[in-house]
Design a protein around this motif. Structure first.
Motif, PDB file in Angstrom:
ATOM      1  N   GLU A   1      56.282  58.348  47.117  1.00 45.97           N
ATOM      2  CA  GLU A   1      55.981  57.485  45.967  1.00 45.97           C
ATOM      3  C   GLU A   1      55.195  58.170  44.836  1.00 45.97           C
ATOM      4  O   GLU A   1      55.315  57.832  43.844  1.00 45.97           O
ATOM      5  CB  GLU A   1      55.492  56.338  46.334  1.00 45.97           C
ATOM      6  N   ALA A   2      54.650  59.400  45.155  1.00 46.41           N
ATOM      7  CA  ALA A   2      53.711  60.031  44.127  1.00 46.41           C
ATOM      8  C   ALA A   2      54.593  60.900  43.466  1.00 46.41           C
ATOM      9  O   ALA A   2      54.037  61.812  42.336  1.00 46.41           O
ATOM     10  CB  ALA A   2      52.473  60.910  44.786  1.00 46.41           C
ATOM     11  N   GLY A   3      56.017  61.032  43.687  1.00 48.69           N
ATOM     12  CA  GLY A   3      56.743  61.913  42.735  1.00 48.69           C
ATOM     13  C   GLY A   3      57.240  63.223  43.497  1.00 48.69           C
ATOM     14  O   GLY A   3      58.183  64.114  42.895  1.00 48.69           O
ATOM     15  N   GLU A   4      57.038  63.486  44.636  1.00 53.97           N
ATOM     16  CA  GLU A   4      57.325  64.452  45.846  1.00 53.97           C
ATOM     17  C   GLU A   4      58.720  64.173  46.048  1.00 53.97           C
ATOM     18  O   GLU A   4      59.279  63.280  46.397  1.00 53.97           O
ATOM     19  CB  GLU A   4      56.402  64.824  46.839  1.00 53.97           C
ATOM     20  N   ARG A   5      59.417  65.491  45.717  1.00 58.02           N
ATOM     21  CA  ARG A   5      60.935  65.465  46.082  1.00 58.02           C
ATOM     22  C   ARG A   5      61.227  66.622  47.233  1.00 58.02           C
ATOM     23  O   ARG A   5      62.493  66.606  47.858  1.00 58.02           O
ATOM     24  CB  ARG A   5      61.949  65.631  45.037  1.00 58.02           C
ATOM     25  N   SER A   6      60.345  67.573  47.500  1.00 54.59           N
ATOM     26  CA  SER A   6      60.801  68.765  48.390  1.00 54.59           C
ATOM     27  C   SER A   6      60.132  67.902  49.927  1.00 54.59           C
ATOM     28  O   SER A   6      58.924  67.630  49.999  1.00 54.59           O
ATOM     29  CB  SER A   6      60.080  69.852  47.996  1.00 54.59           C
ATOM     30  N   VAL A   7      61.203  68.068  50.536  1.00 59.95           N
ATOM     31  CA  VAL A   7      60.739  67.440  51.810  1.00 59.95           C
ATOM     32  C   VAL A   7      59.861  68.503  52.666  1.00 59.95           C
ATOM     33  O   VAL A   7      58.733  68.190  53.235  1.00 59.95           O
ATOM     34  CB  VAL A   7      62.034  67.097  53.009  1.00 59.95           C
ATOM     35  N   ALA A   8      60.039  69.797  52.372  1.00 60.52           N
ATOM     36  CA  ALA A   8      59.158  70.874  52.909  1.00 60.52           C
ATOM     37  C   ALA A   8      57.655  70.688  52.241  1.00 60.52           C
ATOM     38  O   ALA A   8      56.817  70.629  53.095  1.00 60.52           O
ATOM     39  CB  ALA A   8      59.562  72.240  52.582  1.00 60.52           C
ATOM     40  N   ALA A   9      57.589  70.673  51.252  1.00 61.31           N
ATOM     41  CA  ALA A   9      56.173  70.390  50.513  1.00 61.31           C
ATOM     42  C   ALA A   9      55.534  69.144  51.108  1.00 61.31           C
ATOM     43  O   ALA A   9      54.324  69.291  51.389  1.00 61.31           O
ATOM     44  CB  ALA A   9      56.430  70.263  48.858  1.00 61.31           C
ATOM     45  N   ALA A  10      56.395  67.973  51.045  1.00 60.40           N
ATOM     46  CA  ALA A  10      55.509  66.781  51.595  1.00 60.40           C
ATOM     47  C   ALA A  10      55.188  66.982  53.239  1.00 60.40           C
ATOM     48  O   ALA A  10      54.135  66.504  53.664  1.00 60.40           O
ATOM     49  CB  ALA A  10      56.874  65.465  51.730  1.00 60.40           C
ATOM     50  N   MET A  11      56.075  67.961  53.871  1.00 58.76           N
ATOM     51  CA  MET A  11      55.606  67.980  55.342  1.00 58.76           C
ATOM     52  C   MET A  11      54.387  68.751  55.409  1.00 58.76           C
ATOM     53  O   MET A  11      53.630  68.776  56.405  1.00 58.76           O
ATOM     54  CB  MET A  11      56.846  68.714  56.119  1.00 58.76           C
ATOM     55  N   ARG A  12      54.188  69.785  54.546  1.00 60.96           N
ATOM     56  CA  ARG A  12      53.055  70.555  54.471  1.00 60.96           C
ATOM     57  C   ARG A  12      51.610  69.783  54.065  1.00 60.96           C
ATOM     58  O   ARG A  12      50.546  70.218  54.441  1.00 60.96           O
ATOM     59  CB  ARG A  12      53.067  71.710  53.445  1.00 60.96           C
ATOM     60  N   THR A  13      51.715  68.627  53.759  1.00 59.41           N
ATOM     61  CA  THR A  13      50.711  67.839  53.418  1.00 59.41           C
ATOM     62  C   THR A  13      50.004  67.217  54.738  1.00 59.41           C
ATOM     63  O   THR A  13      49.110  66.504  54.882  1.00 59.41           O
ATOM     64  CB  THR A  13      50.950  66.620  52.408  1.00 59.41           C
ATOM     65  N   LEU A  14      51.051  67.301  55.969  1.00 57.00           N
ATOM     66  CA  LEU A  14      50.479  66.634  57.155  1.00 57.00           C
ATOM     67  C   LEU A  14      49.620  67.799  58.093  1.00 57.00           C
ATOM     68  O   LEU A  14      49.737  68.730  57.772  1.00 57.00           O
ATOM     69  CB  LEU A  14      51.801  66.435  57.953  1.00 57.00           C
ATOM     70  N   ASN A  15      49.118  67.209  59.154  1.00 59.50           N
ATOM     71  CA  ASN A  15      48.754  68.038  60.120  1.00 59.50           C
ATOM     72  C   ASN A  15      49.553  68.504  61.187  1.00 59.50           C
ATOM     73  O   ASN A  15      50.494  67.529  61.786  1.00 59.50           O
ATOM     74  CB  ASN A  15      47.502  67.232  60.924  1.00 59.50           C
ATOM     75  N   LEU A  16      50.274  69.716  60.734  1.00 55.71           N
ATOM     76  CA  LEU A  16      51.605  70.340  61.122  1.00 55.71           C
ATOM     77  C   LEU A  16      51.557  71.046  62.376  1.00 55.71           C
ATOM     78  O   LEU A  16      50.683  72.178  62.243  1.00 55.71           O
ATOM     79  CB  LEU A  16      52.491  70.645  59.822  1.00 55.71           C
ATOM     80  N   LEU A  17      52.455  70.861  63.318  1.00 53.07           N
ATOM     81  CA  LEU A  17      52.604  72.097  64.349  1.00 53.07           C
ATOM     82  C   LEU A  17      53.936  72.709  63.967  1.00 53.07           C
ATOM     83  O   LEU A  17      55.100  72.118  63.839  1.00 53.07           O
ATOM     84  CB  LEU A  17      52.711  71.602  65.684  1.00 53.07           C
ATOM     85  N   VAL A  18      53.661  74.050  63.680  1.00 51.69           N
ATOM     86  CA  VAL A  18      54.931  74.903  63.232  1.00 51.69           C
ATOM     87  C   VAL A  18      55.153  75.699  64.689  1.00 51.69           C
ATOM     88  O   VAL A  18      54.410  76.464  64.964  1.00 51.69           O
ATOM     89  CB  VAL A  18      54.567  75.542  61.927  1.00 51.69           C
ATOM     90  N   LEU A  19      56.258  75.759  64.876  1.00 49.31           N
ATOM     91  CA  LEU A  19      56.735  76.446  66.270  1.00 49.31           C
ATOM     92  C   LEU A  19      57.596  77.637  65.598  1.00 49.31           C
ATOM     93  O   LEU A  19      58.466  77.649  64.772  1.00 49.31           O
ATOM     94  CB  LEU A  19      58.016  75.649  67.037  1.00 49.31           C
ATOM     95  N   ASP A  20      57.129  78.851  65.953  1.00 49.05           N
ATOM     96  CA  ASP A  20      57.465  79.972  65.444  1.00 49.05           C
ATOM     97  C   ASP A  20      58.255  80.771  66.228  1.00 49.05           C
ATOM     98  O   ASP A  20      58.796  80.053  67.370  1.00 49.05           O
ATOM     99  CB  ASP A  20      56.177  81.151  65.230  1.00 49.05           C
ATOM    100  N   ASP A  21      59.081  81.952  66.022  1.00 51.33           N
ATOM    101  CA  ASP A  21      60.097  82.425  67.040  1.00 51.33           C
ATOM    102  C   ASP A  21      59.499  82.577  68.285  1.00 51.33           C
ATOM    103  O   ASP A  21      60.424  82.418  69.274  1.00 51.33           O
ATOM    104  CB  ASP A  21      60.462  83.700  66.302  1.00 51.33           C
ATOM    105  N   ALA A  22      58.393  82.934  68.661  1.00 49.55           N
ATOM    106  CA  ALA A  22      58.138  83.102  70.007  1.00 49.55           C
ATOM    107  C   ALA A  22      58.142  81.676  70.746  1.00 49.55           C
ATOM    108  O   ALA A  22      58.465  81.873  71.916  1.00 49.55           O
ATOM    109  CB  ALA A  22      56.588  83.405  69.761  1.00 49.55           C
ATOM    110  N   HIS A  23      57.806  80.655  70.061  1.00 50.46           N
ATOM    111  CA  HIS A  23      57.992  79.487  70.694  1.00 50.46           C
ATOM    112  C   HIS A  23      59.590  78.939  70.661  1.00 50.46           C
ATOM    113  O   HIS A  23      59.918  78.420  71.828  1.00 50.46           O
ATOM    114  CB  HIS A  23      57.103  78.212  70.094  1.00 50.46           C
ATOM    115  N   LEU A  24      60.234  79.100  69.829  1.00 49.02           N
ATOM    116  CA  LEU A  24      61.550  78.820  69.853  1.00 49.02           C
ATOM    117  C   LEU A  24      62.260  79.653  70.686  1.00 49.02           C
ATOM    118  O   LEU A  24      63.330  78.854  71.266  1.00 49.02           O
ATOM    119  CB  LEU A  24      62.096  79.147  68.481  1.00 49.02           C
TER     120      LEU A  24
END
Length: 214
Positions: free
Chosen positions: A158-181
């Motif tokens: 609603e603030a104008g963001e259209r990139s889902v990746a950029a919006a995700m980065r505003t969250l407290n995010l758990l990112v799974l790297d290749d070692a986890h995957l």
């Protein structure tokens, strides 16, 4: 626990040169739409298929859970707009988001991802979302969202963001790297997407290879 499946199925399939929406492209004789709905239905209490209002998609048999069609918001809002539209009237504790072009993400893949996610959520200031990053590149078209993440993504949209990746980065995010995957069912290769004709050829070959091991 109420879990909402959000299937992002709005791709027109232009790069695939298929002449049909990406969701209707077949892999191993089954459409990407049917594959993805079956995957999400295995973990979710309902599935919302999100696509542009003018895109005709066949109804998918509900089977174990209800499957609903949701229209994208007007305009070029991308996957973030689709995600927000799917959660407009939804009440859930968790949402599992998946793009229709990820045929090797299986229920087992998502289930182990969810175990990682819930393990980290028990920590102080635990994450409210989880995404894979195969090859170090975040893949937001597969995401696990706690209910607390949804209003934050809506606020970004609603603030104008259209990139889902950029919006995700505003969250407290758990990112799974290749070692986890690599420890997930299907490994890093589970996150290959089908965007171009050569991807479809590789996907057919991988499907045959997996069938041969069964």
């Amino acid at each position: 626990m109420r879990v909402l499946g959000i299937l992002l199925a709005g791709g027109h399939g232009t790069r695939l040169n298929a002449g049909v929406p990406k969701a209707l492209v077949t892999l191993g004789g089954v459409t990407l739409l049917e594959r993805a709905v079956a995957t999400l239905s295995d973990l979710c209490h309902s599935v919302s298929v999100v696509a542009p209002a003018g895109m005709t998609l066949p109804e998918v048999a509900a089977g174990r859970v209800p499957v609903n069609r949701v229209d994208d918001p007007p305009g070029d809002t991308g996957p973030l707009g689709a995600l927000v539209a799917a959660t407009d009237a939804a009440v859930c504790v968790e949402a599992i988001v998946m793009g229709v072009d990820l045929p090797f993400v299986t229920p087992a893949t998502l289930r182990v991802m969810d175990q990682y996610f819930h393990g980290f959520r028990t920590l102080p200031d635990g994450p409210c979302a989880c995404v894979p990053a195969p090859g170090g590149v975040m893949q937001p078209m597969v995401a696990l969202l706690h209910a607390t993440a949804i209003p934050k993504l809506r606020h970004a949209y609603e603030a104008g963001e259209r990139s889902v990746a950029a919006a995700m980065r505003t969250l407290n995010l758990l990112v799974l790297d290749d070692a986890h995957l690599a420890r997930l069912p299907g490994g890093v290769e589970a996150f290959m997407n089908v965007n171009a004709p050569e991807d479809l050829v590789r996907a057919e070959a991988r499907l045959r290879s997996l069938a041969g091991r069964a």
